[in-house]
Motif scaffolding. Sequence first.
Motif, PDB file in Angstrom:
ATOM      1  N   GLU A 124       0.839  -1.198   0.000  1.00  0.00           N
ATOM      2  CA  GLU A 124       0.000   0.000   0.000  1.00  0.00           C
ATOM      3  C   GLU A 124       0.877   1.252   0.000  1.00  0.00           C
ATOM      4  O   GLU A 124       1.996   1.245   0.517  1.00  0.00           O
ATOM      5  CB  GLU A 124      -0.897   0.018   1.240  1.00  0.00           C
ATOM      6  CG  GLU A 124      -1.766  -1.210   1.423  1.00  0.00           C
ATOM      7  CD  GLU A 124      -2.935  -1.245   0.459  1.00  0.00           C
ATOM      8  OE1 GLU A 124      -3.353  -0.156  -0.003  1.00  0.00           O
ATOM      9  OE2 GLU A 124      -3.417  -2.355   0.170  1.00  0.00           O
ATOM     10  N   LEU A 125       0.335   2.332  -0.551  1.00  0.00           N
ATOM     11  CA  LEU A 125       1.024   3.608  -0.512  1.00  0.00           C
ATOM     12  C   LEU A 125       0.015   4.721  -0.784  1.00  0.00           C
ATOM     13  O   LEU A 125      -1.047   4.473  -1.353  1.00  0.00           O
ATOM     14  CB  LEU A 125       2.165   3.656  -1.517  1.00  0.00           C
ATOM     15  CG  LEU A 125       1.874   3.812  -3.015  1.00  0.00           C
ATOM     16  CD1 LEU A 125       3.181   3.989  -3.760  1.00  0.00           C
ATOM     17  CD2 LEU A 125       1.163   2.612  -3.566  1.00  0.00           C
ATOM     18  N   ARG A 141      12.289   2.125   5.702  1.00  0.00           N
ATOM     19  CA  ARG A 141      11.014   2.851   5.611  1.00  0.00           C
ATOM     20  C   ARG A 141      10.340   2.718   4.251  1.00  0.00           C
ATOM     21  O   ARG A 141       9.338   3.360   3.990  1.00  0.00           O
ATOM     22  CB  ARG A 141      11.243   4.329   5.950  1.00  0.00           C
ATOM     23  CG  ARG A 141      11.665   4.530   7.402  1.00  0.00           C
ATOM     24  CD  ARG A 141      11.470   5.952   7.862  1.00  0.00           C
ATOM     25  NE  ARG A 141      12.433   6.869   7.230  1.00  0.00           N
ATOM     26  CZ  ARG A 141      12.482   8.173   7.465  1.00  0.00           C
ATOM     27  NH1 ARG A 141      11.613   8.723   8.303  1.00  0.00           N
ATOM     28  NH2 ARG A 141      13.378   8.941   6.868  1.00  0.00           N
ATOM     29  N   ASP A 142      10.907   1.899   3.409  1.00  0.00           N
ATOM     30  CA  ASP A 142      10.320   1.689   2.087  1.00  0.00           C
ATOM     31  C   ASP A 142       9.000   0.929   2.225  1.00  0.00           C
ATOM     32  O   ASP A 142       8.936  -0.096   2.916  1.00  0.00           O
ATOM     33  CB  ASP A 142      11.294   0.884   1.223  1.00  0.00           C
ATOM     34  CG  ASP A 142      10.922   0.918  -0.246  1.00  0.00           C
ATOM     35  OD1 ASP A 142       9.772   0.582  -0.568  1.00  0.00           O
ATOM     36  OD2 ASP A 142      11.782   1.282  -1.072  1.00  0.00           O
ATOM     37  N   PRO A 143       7.916   1.394   1.574  1.00  0.00           N
ATOM     38  CA  PRO A 143       6.623   0.685   1.668  1.00  0.00           C
ATOM     39  C   PRO A 143       6.703  -0.778   1.241  1.00  0.00           C
ATOM     40  O   PRO A 143       5.925  -1.607   1.714  1.00  0.00           O
ATOM     41  CB  PRO A 143       5.728   1.486   0.704  1.00  0.00           C
ATOM     42  CG  PRO A 143       6.329   2.842   0.653  1.00  0.00           C
ATOM     43  CD  PRO A 143       7.805   2.641   0.793  1.00  0.00           C
ATOM     44  N   MET A 144       7.652  -1.090   0.370  1.00  0.00           N
ATOM     45  CA  MET A 144       7.811  -2.467  -0.075  1.00  0.00           C
ATOM     46  C   MET A 144       8.102  -3.418   1.083  1.00  0.00           C
ATOM     47  O   MET A 144       7.743  -4.598   1.046  1.00  0.00           O
ATOM     48  CB  MET A 144       8.930  -2.519  -1.110  1.00  0.00           C
ATOM     49  CG  MET A 144       9.227  -3.874  -1.709  1.00  0.00           C
ATOM     50  SD  MET A 144      10.454  -3.678  -3.026  1.00  0.00           S
ATOM     51  CE  MET A 144      11.111  -5.337  -3.118  1.00  0.00           C
ATOM     52  N   ARG A 145       8.726  -2.910   2.126  1.00  0.00           N
ATOM     53  CA  ARG A 145       9.051  -3.746   3.291  1.00  0.00           C
ATOM     54  C   ARG A 145       7.818  -4.185   4.060  1.00  0.00           C
ATOM     55  O   ARG A 145       7.838  -5.193   4.764  1.00  0.00           O
ATOM     56  CB  ARG A 145       9.964  -2.975   4.262  1.00  0.00           C
ATOM     57  CG  ARG A 145      11.427  -3.016   3.936  1.00  0.00           C
ATOM     58  CD  ARG A 145      12.219  -2.315   5.019  1.00  0.00           C
ATOM     59  NE  ARG A 145      11.946  -2.841   6.345  1.00  0.00           N
ATOM     60  CZ  ARG A 145      12.596  -3.862   6.900  1.00  0.00           C
ATOM     61  NH1 ARG A 145      13.554  -4.468   6.246  1.00  0.00           N
ATOM     62  NH2 ARG A 145      12.290  -4.266   8.117  1.00  0.00           N
ATOM     63  N   PHE A 146       6.739  -3.401   3.962  1.00  0.00           N
ATOM     64  CA  PHE A 146       5.603  -3.615   4.853  1.00  0.00           C
ATOM     65  C   PHE A 146       4.410  -4.268   4.179  1.00  0.00           C
ATOM     66  O   PHE A 146       3.320  -4.322   4.739  1.00  0.00           O
ATOM     67  CB  PHE A 146       5.192  -2.266   5.467  1.00  0.00           C
ATOM     68  CG  PHE A 146       6.306  -1.611   6.216  1.00  0.00           C
ATOM     69  CD1 PHE A 146       6.694  -2.101   7.451  1.00  0.00           C
ATOM     70  CD2 PHE A 146       6.998  -0.545   5.671  1.00  0.00           C
ATOM     71  CE1 PHE A 146       7.748  -1.512   8.144  1.00  0.00           C
ATOM     72  CE2 PHE A 146       8.044   0.051   6.351  1.00  0.00           C
ATOM     73  CZ  PHE A 146       8.431  -0.434   7.601  1.00  0.00           C
ATOM     74  N   GLY A 147       4.611  -4.779   2.991  1.00  0.00           N
ATOM     75  CA  GLY A 147       3.526  -5.438   2.293  1.00  0.00           C
ATOM     76  C   GLY A 147       3.650  -6.949   2.311  1.00  0.00           C
ATOM     77  O   GLY A 147       4.290  -7.545   3.172  1.00  0.00           O
ATOM     78  N   TRP A 148       3.039  -7.541   1.306  1.00  0.00           N
ATOM     79  CA  TRP A 148       3.060  -8.996   1.135  1.00  0.00           C
ATOM     80  C   TRP A 148       4.092  -9.340   0.070  1.00  0.00           C
ATOM     81  O   TRP A 148       4.207  -8.652  -0.938  1.00  0.00           O
ATOM     82  CB  TRP A 148       1.670  -9.451   0.698  1.00  0.00           C
ATOM     83  CG  TRP A 148       1.578 -10.888   0.278  1.00  0.00           C
ATOM     84  CD1 TRP A 148       1.561 -11.979   1.104  1.00  0.00           C
ATOM     85  CD2 TRP A 148       1.464 -11.390  -1.061  1.00  0.00           C
ATOM     86  NE1 TRP A 148       1.447 -13.133   0.355  1.00  0.00           N
ATOM     87  CE2 TRP A 148       1.384 -12.805  -0.975  1.00  0.00           C
ATOM     88  CE3 TRP A 148       1.417 -10.788  -2.314  1.00  0.00           C
ATOM     89  CZ2 TRP A 148       1.261 -13.623  -2.094  1.00  0.00           C
ATOM     90  CZ3 TRP A 148       1.297 -11.591  -3.442  1.00  0.00           C
ATOM     91  CH2 TRP A 148       1.210 -13.001  -3.325  1.00  0.00           C
ATOM     92  N   GLN A 149       4.866 -10.368   0.303  1.00  0.00           N
ATOM     93  CA  GLN A 149       5.849 -10.790  -0.692  1.00  0.00           C
ATOM     94  C   GLN A 149       5.883 -12.308  -0.764  1.00  0.00           C
ATOM     95  O   GLN A 149       5.606 -13.011   0.207  1.00  0.00           O
ATOM     96  CB  GLN A 149       7.247 -10.257  -0.376  1.00  0.00           C
ATOM     97  CG  GLN A 149       7.851 -10.801   0.905  1.00  0.00           C
ATOM     98  CD  GLN A 149       9.318 -10.457   1.047  1.00  0.00           C
ATOM     99  OE1 GLN A 149      10.184 -11.118   0.466  1.00  0.00           O
ATOM    100  NE2 GLN A 149       9.602  -9.405   1.829  1.00  0.00           N
ATOM    101  N   ILE A 150       6.229 -12.797  -1.944  1.00  0.00           N
ATOM    102  CA  ILE A 150       6.389 -14.220  -2.143  1.00  0.00           C
ATOM    103  C   ILE A 150       7.642 -14.435  -2.986  1.00  0.00           C
ATOM    104  O   ILE A 150       7.874 -13.707  -3.949  1.00  0.00           O
ATOM    105  CB  ILE A 150       5.123 -14.837  -2.777  1.00  0.00           C
ATOM    106  CG1 ILE A 150       5.157 -16.352  -2.700  1.00  0.00           C
ATOM    107  CG2 ILE A 150       4.857 -14.326  -4.166  1.00  0.00           C
ATOM    108  CD1 ILE A 150       3.777 -16.996  -2.853  1.00  0.00           C
ATOM    109  N   ARG A 151       8.472 -15.385  -2.573  1.00  0.00           N
ATOM    110  CA  ARG A 151       9.744 -15.637  -3.243  1.00  0.00           C
ATOM    111  C   ARG A 151       9.613 -16.899  -4.090  1.00  0.00           C
ATOM    112  O   ARG A 151       9.049 -17.900  -3.633  1.00  0.00           O
ATOM    113  CB  ARG A 151      10.868 -15.741  -2.211  1.00  0.00           C
ATOM    114  CG  ARG A 151      10.974 -14.438  -1.406  1.00  0.00           C
ATOM    115  CD  ARG A 151      12.072 -14.467  -0.377  1.00  0.00           C
ATOM    116  NE  ARG A 151      12.073 -13.206   0.366  1.00  0.00           N
ATOM    117  CZ  ARG A 151      13.075 -12.765   1.116  1.00  0.00           C
ATOM    118  NH1 ARG A 151      14.191 -13.495   1.218  1.00  0.00           N
ATOM    119  NH2 ARG A 151      12.993 -11.622   1.755  1.00  0.00           N
TER     120      ARG A 151
END
Length: 233
Positions: free
Chosen positions: A18-19, A87-97
Motif C-alpha cells: 500500500e502507498l 522505511r520503504d513501503p515495499m518492506r511492509f507489504g506482502w511478498q512471495i519468493r
Amino acid sequence: MSEIQFHTQEIFSFHQFELPFYKLPYYLFFYLKRKKVKGLIHAETLLPMQLGESILSKNRYFFSRVVLVAFWKSEEDLDLFLNLSPRDPMRFGWQIRLRLYRRWGKIKELDSATLYPKNVDLAKPVIAITLARLKISQLFRFTKWGKPVEKQVRDHPGKKIAFAAFRPFRNFLTFSIWNSEKDMIDMVHGMDSEKDGLEHKEAMVERNRKDFHTEFTTLRFEILKEINMNARN
C-alpha cells in the motif's frame, strides 16, 4: 541442497504493498529505476486490477496499491535491499519468493533467467506470471478476447488468488496462484469445458492468428517462501 547454496541462487520475488495515492506515479514510473540496487537484474511495478470488472469501472483499479515483480541474482541481494530500506513501503507489504522452472515466450529483460529443475509436486500450489508489452493498435482486440479469460480465471475452482495489473500505456501483467499445476494446465487447455472453460484456449488461437503484443512471456514458478509483513505488525 544446502542452505547457503539455496540462498545464493537466482530468485524472483513478487510484492504487493500500500502507498498514498499521490505517490503512485513515482512508484509506477521511477521506483528502483534511478537506484543502483545490488543484485537487481530487472523489476516491473504496475497498478493492480480486479479481474472481470469493466475497464471503465472504478472498482477495477486499486489506486492505493502497487505490485512489483523482481528478478534477483540471489536471495541475499533481496534481503540486503529490504534491510537497507527500513522505511520503504515495499518492506511492509506482502511478498512471495519464487524459483523459475518454466518459461514460454520472451521478454528481453528476463532472457538470462535460469530455468531450474522442476521440483514441483503436481498436487502442490504453483504460481503463474505473464508479462506483456501490448501493441497499442491491438488494444480493442486484446480487451475483447482478454475479458472472458479474466472471468474464466477468476471463477475457476482451482485458482487460489488471481489478479491483473498494468502500467500505462502498454505494459500488462497477470498473477495467479493455483491449487495444483494440473488445475492450471487444465484451465489453459480447456480440458473440461464445464469446469475449465474454453476462453483461454480460444484466446490463444486468436493470438496465434494475429499477435496482440510486441513481447510476451508466461513464467511458471515453484513457491519458496511467503512473507506478510502486515501480519507481523
